[in-house]
Design a protein around this motif. Structure first.
Motif, mmCIF file in Angstrom:
data_model
loop_
_atom_site.group_PDB
_atom_site.id
_atom_site.type_symbol
_atom_site.label_atom_id
_atom_site.label_comp_id
_atom_site.label_asym_id
_atom_site.label_seq_id
_atom_site.Cartn_x
_atom_site.Cartn_y
_atom_site.Cartn_z
ATOM 1 N N PHE A 42 -15.591 -11.650 -19.270
ATOM 2 C CA PHE A 42 -16.032 -12.218 -17.999
ATOM 3 C C PHE A 42 -15.093 -11.907 -16.837
ATOM 4 N N GLU A 43 -14.027 -11.163 -17.085
ATOM 5 C CA GLU A 43 -13.078 -10.818 -16.018
ATOM 6 C C GLU A 43 -13.733 -9.973 -14.928
ATOM 7 N N VAL A 44 -14.390 -8.894 -15.308
ATOM 8 C CA VAL A 44 -15.005 -8.001 -14.321
ATOM 9 C C VAL A 44 -16.224 -8.650 -13.655
ATOM 10 N N PRO A 45 -17.173 -9.220 -14.429
ATOM 11 C CA PRO A 45 -18.300 -9.871 -13.738
ATOM 12 C C PRO A 45 -17.850 -11.020 -12.832
ATOM 13 N N GLY A 46 -16.831 -11.753 -13.248
ATOM 14 C CA GLY A 46 -16.308 -12.829 -12.401
ATOM 15 C C GLY A 46 -15.702 -12.300 -11.113
ATOM 16 N N GLY A 47 -15.020 -11.165 -11.197
ATOM 17 C CA GLY A 47 -14.465 -10.532 -10.003
ATOM 18 C C GLY A 47 -15.548 -10.053 -9.059
ATOM 19 N N TRP A 48 -16.589 -9.452 -9.626
ATOM 20 C CA TRP A 48 -17.709 -9.013 -8.791
ATOM 21 C C TRP A 48 -18.374 -10.204 -8.104
ATOM 22 N N LEU A 49 -18.568 -11.269 -8.870
ATOM 23 C CA LEU A 49 -19.190 -12.463 -8.297
ATOM 24 C C LEU A 49 -18.302 -13.059 -7.206
ATOM 25 N N GLY A 54 -17.722 -15.231 -2.941
ATOM 26 C CA GLY A 54 -16.446 -15.830 -2.554
ATOM 27 C C GLY A 54 -15.744 -16.507 -3.725
ATOM 28 N N PRO A 55 -14.415 -16.400 -3.762
ATOM 29 C CA PRO A 55 -13.661 -16.932 -4.898
ATOM 30 C C PRO A 55 -13.728 -18.455 -5.026
ATOM 31 N N ARG A 56 -13.774 -19.164 -3.928
ATOM 32 C CA ARG A 56 -13.833 -20.639 -4.014
ATOM 33 C C ARG A 56 -15.135 -21.107 -4.647
ATOM 34 N N LYS A 57 -16.228 -20.460 -4.273
ATOM 35 C CA LYS A 57 -17.521 -20.832 -4.852
ATOM 36 C C LYS A 57 -17.575 -20.497 -6.341
ATOM 37 N N VAL A 58 -16.991 -19.362 -6.718
ATOM 38 C CA VAL A 58 -16.973 -18.975 -8.130
ATOM 39 C C VAL A 58 -16.135 -19.963 -8.937
ATOM 40 N N LEU A 59 -14.937 -20.262 -8.466
ATOM 41 C CA LEU A 59 -14.082 -21.203 -9.192
ATOM 42 C C LEU A 59 -14.706 -22.590 -9.259
ATOM 43 N N MET A 60 -15.390 -23.008 -8.209
ATOM 44 C CA MET A 60 -16.065 -24.301 -8.230
ATOM 45 C C MET A 60 -17.130 -24.321 -9.329
ATOM 46 N N ARG A 61 -17.875 -23.254 -9.452
ATOM 47 C CA ARG A 61 -18.907 -23.178 -10.492
ATOM 48 C C ARG A 61 -18.292 -23.113 -11.883
ATOM 49 N N VAL A 62 -17.234 -22.340 -12.034
ATOM 50 C CA VAL A 62 -16.581 -22.221 -13.341
ATOM 51 C C VAL A 62 -16.014 -23.569 -13.786
ATOM 52 N N VAL A 63 -15.327 -24.240 -12.898
ATOM 53 C CA VAL A 63 -14.739 -25.538 -13.243
ATOM 54 C C VAL A 63 -15.829 -26.559 -13.527
#
Length: 70
Positions: A42-49, A54-63
């Motif tokens: 999930f490293e590469v797909p997470g980076g693309w997302l 935006g990183p804040r939205k991705v981290l919010m969803r992951v958490v």
């Protein structure tokens, strides 16, 4: 930083985990291998997302997903 702390904490807790959870060395190896494979996959797909929405939205969803699975 959140994912870094997660990795560091799990490696620091590793010595006491087998006796507390009743796991063998092989089972601990499988648990850490599963974590490493999932992280790598999930490293590469997470980076693309993160680049896309935006990183804040991705981290919010992951958490949020992480907390819902506890």
């Amino acid at each position: 930083m959140i994912t870094y702390v997660d990795r560091v904490c799990s490696s620091q807790a590793a010595p006491s985990m087998p006796e507390e959870l009743g796991l063998t060395a092989a089972q601990m190896g499988l648990a850490f291998s599963a974590f490493a494979w999932a992280y790598a996959l999930f490293e590469v797909p997470g980076g693309w997302l993160g680049d896309w929405i935006g990183p804040r939205k991705v981290l919010m969803r992951v958490v949020t997903m992480w907390k819902l699975n506890e």
